[in-house]
Design a protein around this motif. Structure first.
Motif, PDB file in Angstrom:
ATOM      1  N   SER A   1       0.825  -1.205   0.000  1.00 18.25           N
ATOM      2  CA  SER A   1       0.000   0.000   0.000  1.00 18.25           C
ATOM      3  C   SER A   1       0.860   1.257   0.000  1.00 18.25           C
ATOM      4  O   SER A   1       0.524   2.259  -0.653  1.00 18.25           O
ATOM      5  N   ARG A   2       1.985   1.200   0.703  1.00 17.04           N
ATOM      6  CA  ARG A   2       2.879   2.368   0.750  1.00 17.04           C
ATOM      7  C   ARG A   2       3.466   2.658  -0.627  1.00 17.04           C
ATOM      8  O   ARG A   2       3.613   3.831  -1.014  1.00 17.04           O
TER       9      ARG A   2
ATOM     10  N   LEU B   1      -5.375  -4.354  -4.780  1.00 17.87           N
ATOM     11  CA  LEU B   1      -5.644  -5.621  -4.103  1.00 17.87           C
ATOM     12  C   LEU B   1      -5.697  -5.443  -2.594  1.00 17.87           C
ATOM     13  O   LEU B   1      -4.900  -4.713  -2.003  1.00 17.87           O
ATOM     14  N   THR B   2      -6.627  -6.141  -1.973  1.00 16.63           N
ATOM     15  CA  THR B   2      -6.798  -6.066  -0.531  1.00 16.63           C
ATOM     16  C   THR B   2      -5.962  -7.143   0.157  1.00 16.63           C
ATOM     17  O   THR B   2      -5.552  -8.136  -0.455  1.00 16.63           O
ATOM     18  N   ARG B   3      -5.737  -6.946   1.441  1.00 18.36           N
ATOM     19  CA  ARG B   3      -5.052  -7.980   2.221  1.00 18.36           C
ATOM     20  C   ARG B   3      -5.852  -9.278   2.183  1.00 18.36           C
ATOM     21  O   ARG B   3      -5.272 -10.369   2.101  1.00 18.36           O
TER      22      ARG B   3
ATOM     23  N   ARG C   1       5.606  -9.685  -8.772  1.00 18.13           N
ATOM     24  CA  ARG C   1       4.354  -8.949  -8.738  1.00 18.13           C
ATOM     25  C   ARG C   1       4.441  -7.641  -7.954  1.00 18.13           C
ATOM     26  O   ARG C   1       4.297  -6.592  -8.513  1.00 18.13           O
ATOM     27  N   TYR C   2       4.669  -7.677  -6.634  1.00 24.73           N
ATOM     28  CA  TYR C   2       4.554  -6.457  -5.839  1.00 24.73           C
ATOM     29  C   TYR C   2       5.675  -6.381  -4.805  1.00 24.73           C
ATOM     30  O   TYR C   2       6.176  -7.402  -4.338  1.00 24.73           O
ATOM     31  N   TRP C   3       6.002  -5.146  -4.464  1.00 26.73           N
ATOM     32  CA  TRP C   3       7.014  -4.951  -3.433  1.00 26.73           C
ATOM     33  C   TRP C   3       6.742  -3.629  -2.734  1.00 26.73           C
ATOM     34  O   TRP C   3       5.992  -2.766  -3.221  1.00 26.73           O
ATOM     35  N   GLY C   4       7.363  -3.454  -1.588  1.00 28.25           N
ATOM     36  CA  GLY C   4       7.315  -2.175  -0.892  1.00 28.25           C
ATOM     37  C   GLY C   4       8.281  -2.216   0.280  1.00 28.25           C
ATOM     38  O   GLY C   4       8.746  -3.280   0.694  1.00 28.25           O
TER      39      GLY C   4
END
Length: 377
Positions: free
Chosen positions: A225-226, A237-239, A280-283
């Protein structure tokens, strides 16, 4: 005679029958697509109205295609905003439009699923007839296979080319063996970047499936989200999606958590099947130089080598991936525009764009980081 139907939810199609057609790729699985819907990430409220196409023989699924009516162009990774703007300038409505794609996921793969080529072609014919009779502006099929792109071109859709960056496993023994394939300046740069992360005291914890607990999901989703917040955007996408999908398909989920002195500082999420790892995703919750490259590329390549995977798909965009051992790969999409005036204009634009994309791919191929036989080992 086979019966064509549109389904307002993937839950209307039995999971075992869908998965028998979809194969092993996790983003095409019934679990992935249905969880997007059940978690609320994909819904009319979010601009994604499911209209999955299916060809039935009694209760037996012969062919299927994930499809949606879209009220915007977010989450697609093939950009048609200019086409929508042109429609609106002429007082026409571009949305809703028909879309066949994996929501929020630019992973190439089959879109027209079927027991055989005949069933797949029959389904495509019914879909095109339905789209043309629906009165919407357009149909877009994103990241299909080359075979499907040929069928779609034959059916009158315009083909668009794009580029992604994928890492290919040439039978490497370990990460150092992979580095040995690169030209000396590239090896040096990667080692420097990895050293900065190591000297910052960062180590990685790699979790798969059931080993990912609620605490890890909470931290990852905060990081995810950040990343969107930093780009002034809202996460798709939600948790709940991540947790529910992992419960249904645990082997498909890989979470890498970077920690320093036992405290998490970043996380990256990957999908995995028997052949490939999909970035896919990172933060992160703390800036550490070069941590992004380590969390998103180097750890992924190292994991793929250790697991014996054939490739790592680094996702959409990003020329910086080239110098880190990922190679350019052509992607395709197919587009049908209802209005003949705009159809001709789009066709001319795409013909010009394809020429430019070929030149771009040639340029990228000349910049591959691998050493030649004459280069020092």
């Amino acid at each position: 005679m086979p019966r064509f139907a549109l389904h307002a939810a993937l839950a209307e199609i039995p999971a075992d029958q869908w998965d028998a057609l979809a194969g092993a790729q996790p983003t095409l699985s019934h679990a992935y697509l249905s969880t997007l819907e059940s978690s609320g990430c994909v819904s009319p409220r979010s601009g994604w109205t499911p209209r999955h196409a299916a060809l039935w023989e009694g209760d037996r699924l012969l062919a299927a295609l994930p499809a949606y009516l879209k009220s915007h162009s977010y989450g697609e990774y093939v950009f048609d905003w200019a086409w929508a703007e042109a429609y609106h300038r002429h007082g026409l409505e571009y949305y809703p439009k028909w879309l066949s794609a994996i929501p929020f996921t630019p992973v190439p793969g089959s879109r027209i699923l079927g027991r055989d080529a005949a069933a797949r072609r029959t389904l495509l014919g019914h879909l095109l007839e339905t789209v043309q009779e629906s009165g919407v502006s357009s149909l877009h099929i994103l990241f299909p296979t080359d075979e499907e792109a040929t069928w779609l071109a034959d059916a009158g859709l315009e083909i668009r080319h794009g580029v992604q960056f994928h890492w290919q496993n040439a039978g490497y023994r370990d990460f150092e063996d992979f580095l040995g394939r690169l030209a000396q300046p590239k090896r040096k740069k990667i080692r420097q970047e990895r050293r900065k992360v190591a000297e910052a005291g960062v180590v990685f914890r790699i979790l798969r499936g059931a080993a990912i607990g609620a605490e890890e999901w909470a931290y990852f989703h905060a990081c995810y989200s950040r990343t969107y917040a930093e780009h002034r955007s809202t996460p798709y996408l939600t948790r709940r999606f991540f947790e529910d999908f992992c419960a249904l398909a645990p082997d498909a989920c890989v979470l890498m958590i970077a920690e320093r002195a036992g405290t998490p500082v970043a996380a990256s999420f990957f999908l995995c099947d028997r052949d490939a790892l999909y970035g896919r995703y990172w933060g992160s919750t703390e800036f550490i130089p070069c941590l992004h490259f380590e969390a998103c590329y180097y750890q992924a390549i190292d994991y793929a080598i250790r697991q014996g995977l054939q490739r790592f798909e680094g996702g959409a965009q990003g020329e910086h991936k080239l110098s880190r051992g990922l190679e350019p790969v052509r992607t395709v999409s197919a587009h049908w525009i209802a209005d003949p005036r705009f159809r001709d204009a789009v066709a001319r634009f795409l013909a010009q764009e394809r020429g430019g994309m070929e030149a771009y791919l040639d340029e990228l191929s000349e910049r591959l980081p691998f050493r030649s036989a004459a280069d020092p080992a």
